[in-house]
Design an enzyme around this catalytic site. Structure first.
Site, PDB file in Angstrom:
ATOM      1  N   ARG A 205       0.855  -1.186   0.000  1.00  0.00           N
ATOM      2  CA  ARG A 205       0.000   0.000   0.000  1.00  0.00           C
ATOM      3  C   ARG A 205       0.892   1.238   0.000  1.00  0.00           C
ATOM      4  NH1 ARG A 205      -3.116  -3.058  -1.421  1.00  0.00           N
ATOM      5  NH2 ARG A 205      -5.143  -3.679  -0.553  1.00  0.00           N
TER       6      ARG A 205
ATOM      7  N   HIS B   1       1.135  -0.351 -10.386  1.00  0.00           N
ATOM      8  CA  HIS B   1       0.192  -1.196  -9.645  1.00  0.00           C
ATOM      9  C   HIS B   1      -0.104  -2.488 -10.416  1.00  0.00           C
ATOM     10  CE1 HIS B   1      -3.012  -0.907  -6.273  1.00  0.00           C
ATOM     11  NE2 HIS B   1      -2.743  -2.175  -6.529  1.00  0.00           N
TER      12      HIS B   1
END
Length: 310
Positions: free
Chosen positions: A225, A273
């Site tokens: 994250r 990502h």
């Protein structure tokens, strides 16, 4: 048979429909009704992604469970209208993809591959890397994904240490927990892999103080994250040489703004990502299994602890 609402981004249903129907059939739920257009009054389960228009779960009087398509549940876990069990995605495809990405980048940094890939100047530098057993890799976060990555790295003979907020006992490597355990883990971490959840307690786990604990020139690999790292502190540590390189797949703002300093920093690798993603085929198998378990009054797998936030 249950009615299952597919509540995700509009373009996802076409990708999921054949896999989900096949998985439901194989799980003994052949006559289950599934799709994006189930009336709210008839819905028993919701297959869900947080970018769905569905935000008010009180509209579903028969709802038994919400099954998230995402591994991260930070944007739904505090929804006050959600009164039924929430499960997170931890399918085999997501796990395998993360293990492959993490292993690839840890080996890249361990072997110093960038030196040879980016510098073909004719300079002969026969500097052999150490063996994996002489390299310490810390994995922060020992949930489904973190534990799988740590096991693979240990199988490759890296000296793996693991850290989690609460105590874990995994036989393949040493485990630490709590604030003191984090300091101990980072103090020997030549490479640190971040796979913690996004909670208030994990924000800025890597900051000015904790980055300074690491061996000089250590490497950060973050597919977890974006909030786990204090960006300003990391940039300062990179500029000072305290951190040798950071390979980052997740960010506080995504897509990462074009003017963000990470893009131009010579010691930062940005990936968009892509470390791992939920795959319709393997995700559908886990969803169908969980619905079949619920219908048989068996415990659901991967239930989110609403107090912990993951």
């Amino acid at each position: 048979m249950p009615n299952i609402l597919f509540a995700a981004a509009p373009d996802q249903w076409d990708d999921y429909a054949p896999h989900l129907r096949r998985a439901l059939d194989q799980a003994g739920l052949k006559t289950a009704r599934v799709g994006p257009d189930i009336p709210a009054a008839d819905v028993d389960y919701i297959v869900y992604s947080p970018n769905s228009p569905v935000q008010d779960f009180s509209r579903f009087p028969r709802l038994k469970a919400v099954l998230s398509l995402w591994a991260g549940v930070e944007t739904i876990v505090d929804n006050a209208t959600l009164k039924v069990p929430l499960t997170r995605m931890a399918d085999a495809g997501l796990r395998e993809g993360m293990v492959e990405w993490v292993t690839g980048h840890v080996l890249r940094h361990h072997l110093g591959l960038d030196t040879y890939i980016t510098d073909q100047s004719g300079t002969w530098r026969p500097d052999a890397p150490p063996l994996a057993r002489h390299r310490t890799v810390a994995v922060l976060g020992l949930g489904e994904l973190g534990a799988a990555c740590a096991r693979m790295l240990a199988a490759l003979n890296f000296n793996v240490t693991g850290w989690s907020r609460s105590p874990k006992s995994l036989p393949e490597f040493a485990c630490h927990h709590g604030a003191e355990g984090l300091d101990t883990c980072l103090a020997s971490a030549e490479i640190a892999v971040l796979l913690l959840p996004d909670t208030p307690e994990t924000e800025n786990t890597l900051n000015t103080r904790t980055l300074a604990l690491m061996p000089r020139g250590a490497v950060i690999v973050n597919p977890g994250r974006g909030t786990l790292i204090d960006d300003d502190a990391l940039l300062a540590a990179l500029d000072a040489g305290q951190i040798g390189h950071a390979t980052l797949d997740v960010f506080r703002t995504e897509p990462l703004p074009k003017d963000h300093p990470y893009w131009a920093h010579p010691r930062v690798t940005v990936t968009p990502h892509i470390a791992s993603e939920t795959r319709p085929d393997t995700a559908s198998e886990l969803i169908a299994e969980n619905i079949a378990r619920a219908e048989a009054d068996e415990p659901l797998r991967h239930v989110v602890d609403r107090n912990l936030g993951y």
